[in-house]
Design an enzyme around this catalytic site. Structure first.
Site, PDB file in Angstrom:
ATOM      1  N   LYS A 103       1.656   6.120  -7.276  1.00  0.00           N
ATOM      2  CA  LYS A 103       2.713   5.395  -8.008  1.00  0.00           C
ATOM      3  C   LYS A 103       3.293   6.227  -9.140  1.00  0.00           C
ATOM      4  O   LYS A 103       4.467   6.124  -9.446  1.00  0.00           O
ATOM      5  CB  LYS A 103       2.159   4.091  -8.595  1.00  0.00           C
ATOM      6  N   GLY A 119      -5.097   6.011 -13.817  1.00  0.00           N
ATOM      7  CA  GLY A 119      -4.612   7.353 -14.090  1.00  0.00           C
ATOM      8  C   GLY A 119      -3.445   7.691 -13.186  1.00  0.00           C
ATOM      9  O   GLY A 119      -3.587   7.649 -11.967  1.00  0.00           O
ATOM     10  N   HIS A 120      -2.292   7.955 -13.771  1.00  0.00           N
ATOM     11  CA  HIS A 120      -1.107   8.296 -12.991  1.00  0.00           C
ATOM     12  C   HIS A 120      -0.830   9.792 -13.149  1.00  0.00           C
ATOM     13  O   HIS A 120      -0.596  10.279 -14.249  1.00  0.00           O
ATOM     14  CB  HIS A 120       0.092   7.467 -13.451  1.00  0.00           C
ATOM     15  N   GLN A 135      -3.361   0.397 -10.874  1.00  0.00           N
ATOM     16  CA  GLN A 135      -4.227  -0.011  -9.759  1.00  0.00           C
ATOM     17  C   GLN A 135      -3.373  -0.480  -8.567  1.00  0.00           C
ATOM     18  O   GLN A 135      -2.322   0.099  -8.323  1.00  0.00           O
ATOM     19  CB  GLN A 135      -5.240  -1.077 -10.205  1.00  0.00           C
ATOM     20  N   ASP A 144      -4.359   4.145  -6.491  1.00  0.00           N
ATOM     21  CA  ASP A 144      -4.332   5.581  -6.152  1.00  0.00           C
ATOM     22  C   ASP A 144      -3.303   5.914  -5.072  1.00  0.00           C
ATOM     23  O   ASP A 144      -3.464   6.892  -4.341  1.00  0.00           O
ATOM     24  CB  ASP A 144      -5.719   6.072  -5.692  1.00  0.00           C
TER      25      ASP A 144
END
Length: 414
Positions: free
Chosen positions: A16, A40-41, A216, A13
């Site tokens: 990235k 989730g990006h 991650q 988180d």
């Protein structure tokens, strides 16, 4: 740089997605090499928010190919929705999926839920861990196996029997998955993407410039993270070779960049030495909008842990660090950073030791000035630059960029 590796340096988180999106404009190919839709990006481009769970973030640039490499595990339903959501970008002609990547099936999610009942790790319940578990037990189903119905049905039947027995005899729960229904659903999702299934190793190797995108973060790595409160793959640079099929020498001329927030967060259970369960922790969460893009869960928040970040630098060989969310600290009179653990010389491997860590803090003066969307280093307050320099000196690693807001254009080079 022809080869660039972007990895989260904390517990995930770190922002990235935005960094990969920003930097991938200069690359021919973007590769995601581990994890699944438990990541989730989030990227904001021209005011539009994209949340990507499987598709590489770099594909948002229309000249960039996207690779879902062999180290990933794929939920075909999620992938299908993601492709549809990105239809206006015509990604299907630029998306390539490794024929060796493993497929997440409904029984994996059943197992995930059963295991979580007893372990309370904080998994996303998306079947990621059990898919990797069956991969290493040599019971997995890969994308290439969906092209051979004999192999597929044989493994599906065996795995359904195993899950049924575990459900009913160990956990005393009914098991209702039907082999034919599962197969029908999977093949319906597989057919539209069958042409995208390729030997991605060759595509990467033939690319002139490649950006590699981790999911991650280092502290969630299955081998060097805060085990057992970790993800199920190598979310550090350790996952590059096995996640892509490329030999270690391929990466000898790559640049390795870690991404870290200006403070620390983590989601789910597990040790967190600098966690703040007070009004400061709540303020970090509120100012930073710290809620998971995949799960919506509130993130635990605390001061920057430089001991953990130094460990990440040392184990991953980061050439540079990018700091995100500096603006979240704008309103604090004082800012603390953890510079040591009172009772340990190094970052502990033992879970018990990690839970007993007592952080030693250095207090720095806050800047009480708005840095959001800053684009010029000379406009940053002295105290903010002092904070960055303190991080650099401690890590012995250059901070090369700041992200100063959620939009693609909110950044500055140092």
């Amino acid at each position: 740089m022809e080869k660039l590796v972007i990895v989260g340096a904390q517990w995930g988180d770190e922002g990235k997605g935005k960094i990969v999106d920003l930097l991938s404009k200069d690359y021919e190919t973007a590769v995601r090499y581990q994890g699944g839709n438990n990541a989730g990006h989030t990227v904001i481009v021209d005011g539009q928010k994209y949340i990507l769970h499987i598709v590489p973030t770099g594909i948002l640039h229309k000249h960039t190919k996207g690779i879902i490499a062999q180290g990933m595990v794929i939920d075909l339903e999620v992938l299908s929705k993601e492709i549809k959501d990105l239809e206006s970008l015509d990604i299907q002609n630029r998306l390539f999926i490794s024929d060796r990547a493993h497929v997440i099936l409904p029984y994996h999610k059943v197992l995930d839920r059963l295991f979580e009942k007893k372990s309370n790790i904080g998994t996303t319940l998306k079947g990621i861990g059990p898919t990797y578990m069956m991969k290493y037990a040599r019971k997995g189903i890969r994308m290439t196996d969906l092209k051979d119905e004999n192999i597929f049905y044989s493994r599906l039947e065996e795995n359904l029997e195993f899950t049924k027995e575990l459900c009913e005899k160990v956990y005393n729960e009914r098991f209702e998955l039907n082999k034919n229904e599962v197969a029908e659903d999977i093949f319906k999702l597989f057919k539209p993407i069958e042409k995208n299934i390729q030997n991605t190793f060759k595509i990467i190797q033939a690319s002139k410039s490649v950006i590699f995108e981790g999911a991650q973060g280092v502290m969630l790595d299955i081998d060097i993270g805060t085990y057992p409160y970790v993800t199920s793959s190598n979310s550090s640079t350790l996952g590059l070779s096995n996640g892509t099929g490329l030999h270690p020498k391929y990466f000898s001329d790559a640049k390795f960049v870690g991404v870290s927030k200006a403070y620390t967060t983590r989601v789910g259970a597990g040790p967190f030495p600098t966690e703040l369960k007070d009004e400061i922790g709540n303020a970090l969460r509120d100012f930073g909008h710290e809620y998971g893009s995949t799960t919506g869960r509130p993130r635990r928040c605390g001061w920057l842990d430089l001991v953990a970040l130094k460990y990440a630098c040392d184990t991953n060989g980061f050439d540079e660090i990018i700091i995100t969310k500096l603006d979240v600290l704008d309103s604090f009179d004082e800012i603390k950073v953890c510079i040591a653990y009172e009772n340990f010389d190094d970052f502990p491997s033992s879970l018990k030791d990690m839970e007993n860590v007592r952080p030693v803090y250095k207090t720095l003066k806050g800047w009480k000035t708005n840095t959001k969307a800053a684009k010029d280093k000379s406009k940053l307050p002295k105290e903010a630059l002092d904070y960055i320099m303190f991080i650099e000196d401690y890590l012995n690693t250059k901070v090369s960029m700041l992200s100063t807001g959620p939009a693609r254009e909110d950044y500055l080079y140092l």
